[in-house]
Scaffold this motif. Structure first.
Motif, PDB file in Angstrom:
ATOM      1  N   ILE A 273      15.333  -4.999 -11.493  1.00  0.00           N
ATOM      2  CA  ILE A 273      15.133  -3.843 -10.625  1.00  0.00           C
ATOM      3  C   ILE A 273      13.683  -3.731 -10.165  1.00  0.00           C
ATOM      4  O   ILE A 273      13.418  -3.395  -9.010  1.00  0.00           O
ATOM      5  N   ARG A 274      12.720  -4.038 -11.037  1.00  0.00           N
ATOM      6  CA  ARG A 274      11.310  -3.964 -10.643  1.00  0.00           C
ATOM      7  C   ARG A 274      11.029  -4.953  -9.510  1.00  0.00           C
ATOM      8  O   ARG A 274      10.380  -4.610  -8.519  1.00  0.00           O
ATOM      9  N   GLU A 275      11.505  -6.164  -9.632  1.00  0.00           N
ATOM     10  CA  GLU A 275      11.293  -7.168  -8.580  1.00  0.00           C
ATOM     11  C   GLU A 275      12.001  -6.749  -7.288  1.00  0.00           C
ATOM     12  O   GLU A 275      11.459  -6.916  -6.197  1.00  0.00           O
ATOM     13  N   PHE A 276      13.178  -6.179  -7.413  1.00  0.00           N
ATOM     14  CA  PHE A 276      13.905  -5.695  -6.243  1.00  0.00           C
ATOM     15  C   PHE A 276      13.094  -4.614  -5.520  1.00  0.00           C
ATOM     16  O   PHE A 276      12.982  -4.627  -4.284  1.00  0.00           O
ATOM     17  N   ASN A 277      12.508  -3.684  -6.258  1.00  0.00           N
ATOM     18  CA  ASN A 277      11.708  -2.623  -5.645  1.00  0.00           C
ATOM     19  C   ASN A 277      10.459  -3.190  -4.964  1.00  0.00           C
ATOM     20  O   ASN A 277      10.070  -2.722  -3.888  1.00  0.00           O
ATOM     21  N   ASP A 278       9.828  -4.189  -5.577  1.00  0.00           N
ATOM     22  CA  ASP A 278       8.664  -4.829  -4.955  1.00  0.00           C
ATOM     23  C   ASP A 278       9.048  -5.511  -3.649  1.00  0.00           C
ATOM     24  O   ASP A 278       8.348  -5.381  -2.633  1.00  0.00           O
ATOM     25  N   ILE A 279      10.154  -6.224  -3.654  1.00  0.00           N
ATOM     26  CA  ILE A 279      10.620  -6.913  -2.440  1.00  0.00           C
ATOM     27  C   ILE A 279      10.999  -5.900  -1.361  1.00  0.00           C
ATOM     28  O   ILE A 279      10.695  -6.097  -0.180  1.00  0.00           O
ATOM     29  N   GLN A 280      11.620  -4.805  -1.759  1.00  0.00           N
ATOM     30  CA  GLN A 280      12.003  -3.763  -0.802  1.00  0.00           C
ATOM     31  C   GLN A 280      10.761  -3.143  -0.159  1.00  0.00           C
ATOM     32  O   GLN A 280      10.733  -2.897   1.049  1.00  0.00           O
ATOM     33  N   ALA A 281       9.715  -2.905  -0.947  1.00  0.00           N
ATOM     34  CA  ALA A 281       8.476  -2.341  -0.408  1.00  0.00           C
ATOM     35  C   ALA A 281       7.833  -3.308   0.583  1.00  0.00           C
ATOM     36  O   ALA A 281       7.362  -2.895   1.659  1.00  0.00           O
ATOM     37  N   ARG A 282       7.792  -4.598   0.256  1.00  0.00           N
ATOM     38  CA  ARG A 282       7.239  -5.588   1.189  1.00  0.00           C
ATOM     39  C   ARG A 282       8.056  -5.663   2.467  1.00  0.00           C
ATOM     40  O   ARG A 282       7.514  -5.809   3.562  1.00  0.00           O
ATOM     41  N   ALA A 283       9.379  -5.574   2.340  1.00  0.00           N
ATOM     42  CA  ALA A 283      10.248  -5.612   3.523  1.00  0.00           C
ATOM     43  C   ALA A 283       9.998  -4.396   4.414  1.00  0.00           C
ATOM     44  O   ALA A 283      10.003  -4.521   5.648  1.00  0.00           O
ATOM     45  N   ASP A 284       9.763  -3.239   3.825  1.00  0.00           N
ATOM     46  CA  ASP A 284       9.478  -2.036   4.618  1.00  0.00           C
ATOM     47  C   ASP A 284       8.164  -2.183   5.390  1.00  0.00           C
ATOM     48  O   ASP A 284       8.075  -1.797   6.557  1.00  0.00           O
ATOM     49  N   VAL A 285       7.144  -2.749   4.751  1.00  0.00           N
ATOM     50  CA  VAL A 285       5.864  -2.971   5.428  1.00  0.00           C
ATOM     51  C   VAL A 285       6.043  -3.952   6.583  1.00  0.00           C
ATOM     52  O   VAL A 285       5.551  -3.728   7.694  1.00  0.00           O
ATOM     53  N   LEU A 286       6.754  -5.032   6.335  1.00  0.00           N
ATOM     54  CA  LEU A 286       6.979  -6.023   7.390  1.00  0.00           C
ATOM     55  C   LEU A 286       7.823  -5.455   8.526  1.00  0.00           C
ATOM     56  O   LEU A 286       7.624  -5.809   9.690  1.00  0.00           O
ATOM     57  N   ASP A 287       8.749  -4.565   8.204  1.00  0.00           N
ATOM     58  CA  ASP A 287       9.567  -3.937   9.238  1.00  0.00           C
ATOM     59  C   ASP A 287       8.701  -3.075  10.151  1.00  0.00           C
ATOM     60  O   ASP A 287       8.873  -3.088  11.372  1.00  0.00           O
ATOM     61  N   GLY A 288       7.764  -2.341   9.568  1.00  0.00           N
ATOM     62  CA  GLY A 288       6.850  -1.538  10.381  1.00  0.00           C
ATOM     63  C   GLY A 288       6.002  -2.407  11.288  1.00  0.00           C
ATOM     64  O   GLY A 288       5.798  -2.098  12.468  1.00  0.00           O
ATOM     65  N   THR A 289       5.507  -3.517  10.765  1.00  0.00           N
ATOM     66  CA  THR A 289       4.716  -4.450  11.565  1.00  0.00           C
ATOM     67  C   THR A 289       5.569  -5.052  12.676  1.00  0.00           C
ATOM     68  O   THR A 289       5.122  -5.190  13.818  1.00  0.00           O
ATOM     69  N   THR A 290       6.798  -5.394  12.346  1.00  0.00           N
ATOM     70  CA  THR A 290       7.704  -5.973  13.334  1.00  0.00           C
ATOM     71  C   THR A 290       7.973  -4.987  14.468  1.00  0.00           C
ATOM     72  O   THR A 290       7.989  -5.374  15.645  1.00  0.00           O
ATOM     73  N   GLN A 291       8.172  -3.720  14.128  1.00  0.00           N
ATOM     74  CA  GLN A 291       8.435  -2.713  15.161  1.00  0.00           C
ATOM     75  C   GLN A 291       7.230  -2.560  16.094  1.00  0.00           C
ATOM     76  O   GLN A 291       7.389  -2.445  17.309  1.00  0.00           O
ATOM     77  N   THR A 292       6.024  -2.578  15.522  1.00  0.00           N
ATOM     78  CA  THR A 292       4.813  -2.478  16.335  1.00  0.00           C
ATOM     79  C   THR A 292       4.698  -3.665  17.281  1.00  0.00           C
ATOM     80  O   THR A 292       4.411  -3.505  18.480  1.00  0.00           O
ATOM     81  N   LEU A 293       4.929  -4.860  16.765  1.00  0.00           N
ATOM     82  CA  LEU A 293       4.832  -6.062  17.599  1.00  0.00           C
ATOM     83  C   LEU A 293       5.946  -6.106  18.642  1.00  0.00           C
ATOM     84  O   LEU A 293       5.724  -6.568  19.766  1.00  0.00           O
ATOM     85  N   LYS A 294       7.132  -5.620  18.302  1.00  0.00           N
ATOM     86  CA  LYS A 294       8.237  -5.588  19.263  1.00  0.00           C
ATOM     87  C   LYS A 294       7.906  -4.645  20.418  1.00  0.00           C
ATOM     88  O   LYS A 294       8.158  -4.977  21.580  1.00  0.00           O
ATOM     89  N   ALA A 295       7.322  -3.497  20.105  1.00  0.00           N
ATOM     90  CA  ALA A 295       6.933  -2.558  21.160  1.00  0.00           C
ATOM     91  C   ALA A 295       5.879  -3.187  22.070  1.00  0.00           C
ATOM     92  O   ALA A 295       5.931  -3.048  23.300  1.00  0.00           O
ATOM     93  N   ARG A 296       4.915  -3.902  21.479  1.00  0.00           N
ATOM     94  CA  ARG A 296       3.887  -4.575  22.267  1.00  0.00           C
ATOM     95  C   ARG A 296       4.504  -5.654  23.153  1.00  0.00           C
ATOM     96  O   ARG A 296       4.166  -5.782  24.335  1.00  0.00           O
ATOM     97  N   ASN A 297       5.430  -6.421  22.608  1.00  0.00           N
ATOM     98  CA  ASN A 297       6.096  -7.469  23.388  1.00  0.00           C
ATOM     99  C   ASN A 297       6.900  -6.878  24.535  1.00  0.00           C
ATOM    100  O   ASN A 297       6.941  -7.438  25.635  1.00  0.00           O
TER     101      ASN A 297
END
Length: 106
Positions: free
Chosen positions: A27-51
């Motif tokens: 569960i700890r590793e799952f939560n770490d991966i989920q947090a990283r995925a959320d950060v990357l999703d935010g970055t992806t949304q920003t880059l998608k808007a720019r594109n």
């Protein structure tokens, strides 16, 4: 005898719980991966808007002359043939050729 069986079962249950919470794939590793995925999703949304903005600008530049004229005026201070060019001192602190020029259309 039953005491030993119960003790062994409790120890096994403890080991399984430890592995569930702290082990690999737990569960700890799952939560770490989920947090990283959320950060990357935010970055992806920003880059998608720019594109999307850049794609719209490319379409506008390919289809219309208004966008090209606007870029030429704002970026390099170009004027049309039927306009008069006046040099205006840089009073407001703006930079660039268009900020230093005044264009008056007769």
């Amino acid at each position: 005898m039953w005491k030993w069986v119960i003790l062994v079962l409790v120890v096994m249950l403890g080991l399984l719980q430890y592995r569930l919470w702290f082990g690999e794939g737990g569960i700890r590793e799952f939560n770490d991966i989920q947090a990283r995925a959320d950060v990357l999703d935010g970055t992806t949304q920003t880059l998608k808007a720019r594109n999307d903005r850049l794609a719209a600008e490319v379409v506008d530049l390919k289809t219309g002359l208004d966008a090209i004229e606007e870029r030429a005026r704002s970026d390099i201070g170009m004027v049309r043939k039927d306009e008069q060019f006046f040099w205006v001192p840089n009073v407001d602190g703006s930079h660039g050729p268009a900020a230093e020029t005044g264009v008056i259309t007769p």
